[in-house]
Design an enzyme around this catalytic site. Structure first.
Site, PDB file in Angstrom:
ATOM      1  CE  LYS A  25      39.921  38.115  39.584  1.00 23.74           C
ATOM      2  NZ  LYS A  25      38.788  38.347  38.663  1.00 23.74           N
ATOM      3  NE  ARG A 172      30.424  38.275  43.948  1.00 22.17           N
ATOM      4  CZ  ARG A 172      31.676  38.270  43.496  1.00 22.17           C
ATOM      5  NH1 ARG A 172      32.408  37.185  43.617  1.00 22.17           N
ATOM      6  NH2 ARG A 172      32.189  39.333  42.933  1.00 22.17           N
TER       7      ARG A 172
HETATM    8  P1  AP5 Z   1      35.015  32.813  39.424  1.00 27.48           P
HETATM    9  O1  AP5 Z   1      36.105  31.830  39.661  1.00 27.48           O
HETATM   10  O2  AP5 Z   1      34.071  33.091  40.526  1.00 27.48           O
HETATM   11  O3  AP5 Z   1      35.605  34.160  38.791  1.00 27.48           O
HETATM   12  P2  AP5 Z   1      36.473  35.327  39.426  1.00 27.48           P
HETATM   13  O4  AP5 Z   1      37.504  35.674  38.409  1.00 27.48           O
HETATM   14  O5  AP5 Z   1      36.919  34.974  40.807  1.00 27.48           O
HETATM   15  O6  AP5 Z   1      35.377  36.452  39.410  1.00 27.48           O
HETATM   16  P3  AP5 Z   1      34.961  37.503  40.534  1.00 27.48           P
HETATM   17  O7  AP5 Z   1      33.638  38.076  40.118  1.00 27.48           O
HETATM   18  O8  AP5 Z   1      35.059  36.916  41.895  1.00 27.48           O
HETATM   19  O9  AP5 Z   1      36.040  38.540  40.321  1.00 27.48           O
HETATM   20  P4  AP5 Z   1      35.984  39.982  40.698  1.00 27.48           P
HETATM   21  O10 AP5 Z   1      37.391  40.268  40.448  1.00 27.48           O
HETATM   22  O11 AP5 Z   1      35.039  40.875  40.007  1.00 27.48           O
HETATM   23  O12 AP5 Z   1      35.376  39.956  42.167  1.00 27.48           O
HETATM   24  P5  AP5 Z   1      36.051  40.009  43.603  1.00 27.48           P
HETATM   25  O13 AP5 Z   1      35.318  39.153  44.516  1.00 27.48           O
HETATM   26  O14 AP5 Z   1      37.517  39.861  43.472  1.00 27.48           O
HETATM   27  O15 AP5 Z   1      34.202  32.303  38.133  1.00 27.48           O
HETATM   28  C1  AP5 Z   1      33.068  33.008  37.664  1.00 27.48           C
HETATM   29  C2  AP5 Z   1      31.962  32.016  37.263  1.00 27.48           C
HETATM   30  O16 AP5 Z   1      32.370  31.290  36.115  1.00 27.48           O
HETATM   31  C3  AP5 Z   1      31.675  30.969  38.356  1.00 27.48           C
HETATM   32  O17 AP5 Z   1      30.295  30.702  38.348  1.00 27.48           O
HETATM   33  C4  AP5 Z   1      32.483  29.755  37.904  1.00 27.48           C
HETATM   34  O18 AP5 Z   1      31.899  28.557  38.356  1.00 27.48           O
HETATM   35  C5  AP5 Z   1      32.468  29.891  36.394  1.00 27.48           C
HETATM   36  N1  AP5 Z   1      33.707  29.448  35.753  1.00 27.48           N
HETATM   37  C6  AP5 Z   1      34.982  29.599  36.209  1.00 27.48           C
HETATM   38  N2  AP5 Z   1      35.873  29.069  35.353  1.00 27.48           N
HETATM   39  C7  AP5 Z   1      35.132  28.605  34.296  1.00 27.48           C
HETATM   40  C8  AP5 Z   1      35.474  27.947  33.069  1.00 27.48           C
HETATM   41  N3  AP5 Z   1      36.755  27.688  32.744  1.00 27.48           N
HETATM   42  N4  AP5 Z   1      34.447  27.611  32.238  1.00 27.48           N
HETATM   43  C9  AP5 Z   1      33.170  27.878  32.566  1.00 27.48           C
HETATM   44  N5  AP5 Z   1      32.786  28.482  33.712  1.00 27.48           N
HETATM   45  C10 AP5 Z   1      33.756  28.852  34.562  1.00 27.48           C
HETATM   46  O19 AP5 Z   1      35.774  41.551  43.974  1.00 27.48           O
HETATM   47  C11 AP5 Z   1      34.462  42.037  44.197  1.00 27.48           C
HETATM   48  C12 AP5 Z   1      34.507  43.524  44.505  1.00 27.48           C
HETATM   49  O20 AP5 Z   1      35.285  43.747  45.700  1.00 27.48           O
HETATM   50  C13 AP5 Z   1      35.171  44.402  43.429  1.00 27.48           C
HETATM   51  O21 AP5 Z   1      34.286  44.757  42.409  1.00 27.48           O
HETATM   52  C14 AP5 Z   1      35.631  45.597  44.294  1.00 27.48           C
HETATM   53  O22 AP5 Z   1      34.553  46.453  44.563  1.00 27.48           O
HETATM   54  C15 AP5 Z   1      36.046  44.942  45.599  1.00 27.48           C
HETATM   55  N6  AP5 Z   1      37.481  44.590  45.633  1.00 27.48           N
HETATM   56  C16 AP5 Z   1      38.027  43.348  45.747  1.00 27.48           C
HETATM   57  N7  AP5 Z   1      39.366  43.403  45.722  1.00 27.48           N
HETATM   58  C17 AP5 Z   1      39.699  44.720  45.591  1.00 27.48           C
HETATM   59  C18 AP5 Z   1      40.924  45.430  45.476  1.00 27.48           C
HETATM   60  N8  AP5 Z   1      42.107  44.788  45.482  1.00 27.48           N
HETATM   61  N9  AP5 Z   1      40.886  46.775  45.349  1.00 27.48           N
HETATM   62  C19 AP5 Z   1      39.721  47.436  45.328  1.00 27.48           C
HETATM   63  N10 AP5 Z   1      38.510  46.836  45.412  1.00 27.48           N
HETATM   64  C20 AP5 Z   1      38.495  45.487  45.544  1.00 27.48           C
HETATM   65 MG    MG Z   2      36.363  35.670  42.743  1.00 23.71          MG
END
Ligand code: AP5
Ligand code: MG
Length: 224
Positions: A25, A172
């Site tokens: 994402k 992370r």
């Molecule tokens: P990346 O692009 O970083 O993936 P992502 O979908 O952004 O994954 P996140 O871990 O950031 O999502 P998340 O939803 O768990 O975390 P968030 O920060 O939102 O890609 C992942 C990896 O794969 C990278 O190394 C990238 O280079 C690689 N990659 C990407 N595309 C690829 C491809 N096509 N092929 C190969 N490799 C690829 O949230 C963290 C925490 O915050 C949550 O757990 C929660 O506690 C809290 N939080 C955030 N938002 C909320 C909310 N709205 N409500 C409640 N809690 C929340």
């Molecule tokens: Mg992310």
């Protein structure tokens, strides 16, 4: 080459990114934001920068995030609403990591409908759970500017150093294997139902997230 051309649209573009943790994402949201000239808003990044700055919001969020749990809606919804009403959001935005629960989606729909607006596109990046675990272990993040890398799929030019700002890259805290498992369970229980929510709203687009990053972006370009 075509992938680098800007996406031009007359109207404001409000986009929601859906998909499991690690589906890509953040990676795709940054590219869309750049191509459309609109801000990339990641609730995860906002929480992480608050944690780094030692704010009260950061302290509240950290306890939930480190366990792979969701930060309560009461904290998250108000924070996101404030952000989308800032001046740089007038031409639209890409939301990454919000909404993550049905109540969050309902709050967003309701807030937008008050001004006759709605989400234009919800892009669901589909990746099976097995691939997710592999991606998270290799992810390296820059906590300074929010850039993300992968040790195999998208390495930085210098090992462990951000290409954009030169700060050190980190694994992370919530990318440890035990926490990733919990995050996936939380995703299936609370966030997955949003796919049906946005399908019913007629704005859902599904893309195959197992392809490489450029192929995934090419598919998203076709949609937008
Ligand atoms: P990346 O692009 O970083 O993936 P992502 O979908 O952004 O994954 P996140 O871990 O950031 O999502 P998340 O939803 O768990 O975390 P968030 O920060 O939102 O890609 C992942 C990896 O794969 C990278 O190394 C990238 O280079 C690689 N990659 C990407 N595309 C690829 C491809 N096509 N092929 C190969 N490799 C690829 O949230 C963290 C925490 O915050 C949550 O757990 C929660 O506690 C809290 N939080 C955030 N938002 C909320 C909310 N709205 N409500 C409640 N809690 C929340
Ligand atoms: Mg992310």
């Amino acid at each position: 080459m075509r992938d680098r051309l800007p996406i031009r649209r007359e109207d404001a573009m409000k986009i929601v990114m859906l998909g499991a943790p690690g589906a890509g994402k953040g990676t795709q949201a940054k590219r869309i934001a750049e191509a459309c000239g609109i801000p990339h808003i990641s609730t995860g990044d906002i929480f992480r920068s608050n944690i780094k700055a030692g704010t009260e919001l950061g302290q509240q969020a950290k306890a939930f995030m480190d366990q792979g749990a969701l930060v309560p809606d009461e904290i998250t919804v108000g924070m996101l609403m404030d952000r989308i009403h800032e001046a740089d959001c007038k031409d639209g935005y890409v939301l990454d990591g919000f909404p993550r629960t049905i109540p969050q989606a309902e709050s967003l729909t309701e807030a937008l409908s008050r001004t006759g607006e709605a989400i234009d596109a919800a892009i669901d990046i589909e990746v099976p759970d097995e691939d997710i675990v592999l991606r998270m272990g290799g992810r390296r993040a820059c906590l300074h500017c929010g850039a993300t890398y992968h040790t195999c799929f998208h390495p930085p030019r210098l090992e462990n150093i951000c290409d954009h700002c030169g700060h050190e890259l980190v694994l992370r805290d919530d990318d440890k294997p035990e926490t990733v498992k919990t995050r996936l369970e939380v995703y299936h229980a609370h966030t997955y139902p949003l796919i049906a929510y946005y399908r019913a709203a007629g704005v859902l687009h599904e893309v195959d997230g197992t392809k490489n990053m450029d192929q995934v972006f090419a598919e998203i370009r076709e949609i937008l």
